[in-house]
Design an enzyme around this catalytic site. Structure first.
Site, PDB file in Angstrom:
ATOM      1  N   CYS A 116       0.815  -1.234   0.000  1.00  0.00           N
ATOM      2  CA  CYS A 116       0.000   0.000   0.000  1.00  0.00           C
ATOM      3  C   CYS A 116       0.837   1.268   0.000  1.00  0.00           C
ATOM      4  O   CYS A 116       0.322   2.347  -0.276  1.00  0.00           O
ATOM      5  CB  CYS A 116      -0.930  -0.005   1.201  1.00  0.00           C
ATOM      6  SG  CYS A 116      -2.050  -1.406   1.168  1.00  0.00           S
ATOM      7  N   HIS A 256      -3.702   7.103   2.299  1.00  0.00           N
ATOM      8  CA  HIS A 256      -4.026   5.777   1.770  1.00  0.00           C
ATOM      9  C   HIS A 256      -5.432   5.377   2.227  1.00  0.00           C
ATOM     10  O   HIS A 256      -5.760   5.479   3.410  1.00  0.00           O
ATOM     11  CB  HIS A 256      -2.987   4.770   2.262  1.00  0.00           C
ATOM     12  CG  HIS A 256      -3.324   3.364   1.916  1.00  0.00           C
ATOM     13  ND1 HIS A 256      -3.609   2.960   0.623  1.00  0.00           N
ATOM     14  CD2 HIS A 256      -3.453   2.252   2.694  1.00  0.00           C
ATOM     15  CE1 HIS A 256      -3.879   1.664   0.626  1.00  0.00           C
ATOM     16  NE2 HIS A 256      -3.806   1.211   1.855  1.00  0.00           N
ATOM     17  N   ASN A 286     -10.014  -0.235  -1.090  1.00  0.00           N
ATOM     18  CA  ASN A 286      -8.551  -0.159  -0.984  1.00  0.00           C
ATOM     19  C   ASN A 286      -7.920  -0.765  -2.242  1.00  0.00           C
ATOM     20  O   ASN A 286      -7.948  -1.986  -2.419  1.00  0.00           O
ATOM     21  CB  ASN A 286      -8.118  -0.924   0.274  1.00  0.00           C
ATOM     22  CG  ASN A 286      -6.616  -0.916   0.497  1.00  0.00           C
ATOM     23  OD1 ASN A 286      -5.850  -0.465  -0.358  1.00  0.00           O
ATOM     24  ND2 ASN A 286      -6.195  -1.437   1.627  1.00  0.00           N
TER      25      ASN A 286
HETATM   26  O1  UT7 Z   1      -4.065  -1.359   3.227  1.00  0.00           O
HETATM   27  C1  UT7 Z   1      -3.184  -2.219   3.890  1.00  0.00           C
HETATM   28  C2  UT7 Z   1      -3.273  -2.061   5.344  1.00  0.00           C
HETATM   29  N1  UT7 Z   1      -4.507  -2.591   5.802  1.00  0.00           N
HETATM   30  C3  UT7 Z   1      -5.260  -1.909   6.643  1.00  0.00           C
HETATM   31  O2  UT7 Z   1      -4.944  -0.798   6.983  1.00  0.00           O
HETATM   32  C4  UT7 Z   1      -6.474  -2.608   7.200  1.00  0.00           C
HETATM   33  C5  UT7 Z   1      -6.475  -2.488   8.704  1.00  0.00           C
HETATM   34  N2  UT7 Z   1      -7.557  -3.210   9.315  1.00  0.00           N
HETATM   35  C6  UT7 Z   1      -8.861  -2.881   9.194  1.00  0.00           C
HETATM   36  O3  UT7 Z   1      -9.205  -1.997   8.428  1.00  0.00           O
HETATM   37  C7  UT7 Z   1      -9.869  -3.569  10.074  1.00  0.00           C
HETATM   38  O4  UT7 Z   1      -9.189  -4.331  11.041  1.00  0.00           O
HETATM   39  C8  UT7 Z   1     -10.869  -4.497   9.316  1.00  0.00           C
HETATM   40  C9  UT7 Z   1     -11.820  -3.655   8.476  1.00  0.00           C
HETATM   41  C10 UT7 Z   1     -10.112  -5.468   8.438  1.00  0.00           C
HETATM   42  C11 UT7 Z   1     -11.712  -5.270  10.326  1.00  0.00           C
HETATM   43  O5  UT7 Z   1     -12.367  -4.369  11.177  1.00  0.00           O
HETATM   44  P1  UT7 Z   1     -12.284  -4.543  12.763  1.00  0.00           P
HETATM   45  O6  UT7 Z   1     -13.090  -3.460  13.328  1.00  0.00           O
HETATM   46  O7  UT7 Z   1     -10.836  -4.601  13.150  1.00  0.00           O
HETATM   47  O8  UT7 Z   1     -13.002  -5.910  12.959  1.00  0.00           O
HETATM   48  P2  UT7 Z   1     -12.478  -7.224  13.703  1.00  0.00           P
HETATM   49  O9  UT7 Z   1     -11.605  -8.026  12.810  1.00  0.00           O
HETATM   50  O10 UT7 Z   1     -11.975  -6.854  15.061  1.00  0.00           O
HETATM   51  O11 UT7 Z   1     -13.848  -7.975  13.912  1.00  0.00           O
HETATM   52  C12 UT7 Z   1     -14.889  -7.464  14.768  1.00  0.00           C
HETATM   53  C13 UT7 Z   1     -16.075  -8.390  14.660  1.00  0.00           C
HETATM   54  C14 UT7 Z   1     -15.707  -9.868  14.847  1.00  0.00           C
HETATM   55  O12 UT7 Z   1     -16.802 -10.490  15.474  1.00  0.00           O
HETATM   56  P3  UT7 Z   1     -16.772 -10.825  17.056  1.00  0.00           P
HETATM   57  O13 UT7 Z   1     -15.566 -11.669  17.236  1.00  0.00           O
HETATM   58  O14 UT7 Z   1     -16.646  -9.479  17.729  1.00  0.00           O
HETATM   59  O15 UT7 Z   1     -18.073 -11.503  17.279  1.00  0.00           O
HETATM   60  C15 UT7 Z   1     -15.574 -10.380  13.442  1.00  0.00           C
HETATM   61  O16 UT7 Z   1     -15.811 -11.753  13.356  1.00  0.00           O
HETATM   62  O17 UT7 Z   1     -16.648  -8.292  13.360  1.00  0.00           O
HETATM   63  C16 UT7 Z   1     -16.654  -9.579  12.733  1.00  0.00           C
HETATM   64  N3  UT7 Z   1     -16.359  -9.397  11.316  1.00  0.00           N
HETATM   65  C17 UT7 Z   1     -17.298  -9.160  10.398  1.00  0.00           C
HETATM   66  N4  UT7 Z   1     -18.629  -9.038  10.492  1.00  0.00           N
HETATM   67  C18 UT7 Z   1     -19.307  -8.762   9.357  1.00  0.00           C
HETATM   68  C19 UT7 Z   1     -15.139  -9.395  10.701  1.00  0.00           C
HETATM   69  N5  UT7 Z   1     -15.286  -9.155   9.393  1.00  0.00           N
HETATM   70  C20 UT7 Z   1     -16.618  -8.989   9.182  1.00  0.00           C
HETATM   71  C21 UT7 Z   1     -17.383  -8.735   8.038  1.00  0.00           C
HETATM   72  N6  UT7 Z   1     -18.717  -8.620   8.177  1.00  0.00           N
HETATM   73  N7  UT7 Z   1     -16.830  -8.560   6.826  1.00  0.00           N
END
Ligand code: UT7
Length: 331
Positions: A116, A256, A286
């Site tokens: 990225c 980004h 992204n």
């Molecule tokens: O560009 C390269 C660099 N990359 C980045 O900068 C990305 C950085 N990371 C992120 O943007 C975020 O971490 C994500 C968007 C990938 C994920 O968001 P988050 O707020 O960190 O979610 P999480 O992984 O902590 O998941 C929270 C909850 C979980 O459920 P429980 O365990 O709380 O019940 C996940 O299972 O949301 C659930 N979850 C989803 N639910 C619906 C994870 N992905 C999804 C989804 N739809 N797509």
């Protein structure tokens, strides 16, 4: 003689026609529009679906647009740098293929892989060539066809990424416009949180790697998010401080587009109001190396000569950084 800096003098961009909306993704994985919108800011992405088309084909569209806008022939290009992690082939470089397709017979070219952060790393590299005085026209591209390496059964990654990117022309400037400062960083120990497990020399492709779905992006989102917020905000505030820029002096932040919450955090640390923070994540998601050139492309008409732009990024590697650029023309 006055100091030579590298100014952006033309821009081109390209996104494929096909839209992949949050509602389309609801049909593929267990997710929903409300979750994706509130957690990332993304509503839809563009996907290159035409068979036989790769990253080079998107770049050719953008570079040709850029050349048209500048009234320039492809043979005038001295150097073309392509930031990408999804080149058409493992080798040769996608940049070589782009030059062939646009008919740039006098250019040499190479790819630069920094995930990225690719576009910022390539912009800094291109700027250095211009500053030598020997290079007059350097094209810097940032493009990725992320759909080629995304697992559309993995809701952790498929909701984020899209295809597209842009190209900018760098030319020498002696009036103080262009790339004025940069802070660029890498930390390879972050690779375990964001990478593609197979397909490289460490683990060449086999039936097993394909069955194990190891040719796709693997990301531990929460950990990457934590590193992204602190590091992107740190370098962006550092570059302001060391150039004596207050939030009033900064015209726009071009960050980004990985997650709206990461961008908001960086803007808050820079004390920038929302109208100074350029966004298009809702439309493209992204696009990895493509996000910042796509911001240039979308918002070009807004920029005025002398605007102070701060570019900021964080991505796989880990790689991150910030560039301070003074805009060189009224669009
Ligand atoms: O560009 C390269 C660099 N990359 C980045 O900068 C990305 C950085 N990371 C992120 O943007 C975020 O971490 C994500 C968007 C990938 C994920 O968001 P988050 O707020 O960190 O979610 P999480 O992984 O902590 O998941 C929270 C909850 C979980 O459920 P429980 O365990 O709380 O019940 C996940 O299972 O949301 C659930 N979850 C989803 N639910 C619906 C994870 N992905 C999804 C989804 N739809 N797509």
């Amino acid at each position: 003689m006055s100091k030579i800096t590298a100014a952006i003098t033309a821009i081109g961009g390209y996104v494929p026609e096909t839209r992949l909306t949050n509602f389309d993704l609801e049909k593929l994985v267990d997710t929903n529009d409300e979750w994706i919108t509130s957690r990332t800011g993304i509503k839809e992405r563009r996907i290159l679906t035409e068979p036989g088309k790769g990253t080079s084909d998107m770049a050719v569209e953008a570079v040709n647009e850029m050349l048209r806008k500048r009234g320039m022939d492809a043979n005038e290009i001295d150097l073309l740098i392509m930031a990408t992690i999804t080149g058409d082939l493992v080798f040769p470089s996608c940049a070589n293929i782009v030059c062939d397709k646009i008919g740039a017979k006098n250019a040499w070219s190479f790819d630069l892989a920094a995930a990225c952060s690719g576009f910022l790393f390539a912009l800094e590299t291109g700027a250095r060539f211009i500053e030598t005085g020997r290079y007059k026209k350097v094209v810097v591209c940032g493009f990725d066809k992320m759909s080629a390496i995304i697992d559309y059964t993995d809701r952790n990654t498929c909701i984020i990424f899209g295809d597209g990117g842009g190209a900018v022309l760098l030319e020498p400037n002696t009036e103080g416009y262009g790339v004025l400062d940069s802070i660029l960083k890498t930390d390879g120990s972050g690779r375990e949180y964001l990478h593609q497990k197979a397909g490289g020399s460490l683990k060449p492709p086999t039936h097993e790697t394909i069955d194990a779905r190891e040719h796709y992006v693997y990301q531990e989102g929460k950990t990457v998010f934590k590193f992204a917020t602190t590091n992107m905000a740190d370098v962006s505030t550092q570059i302001m401080e060391r150039n004596n820029l207050t939030s009033d002096d900064v015209t726009y932040l071009l960050a980004h587009q990985a997650n709206k919450r990461i961008i908001d955090y960086t803007a808050e640390k820079m004390q920038l109001p929302p109208e100074k923070v350029l966004m298009n994540i809702q439309r493209y998601g992204n696009t990895t190396s493509g996000t910042i050139p796509l911001l240039f492309w979308d918002y070009e008409k807004l920029f005025r000569k002398g605007d102070n732009l701060i570019l900021a990024t964080f991505g796989g590697g880990f790689t991150w950084g910030s560039i301070y650029l003074k805009w060189a023309y009224n669009s």
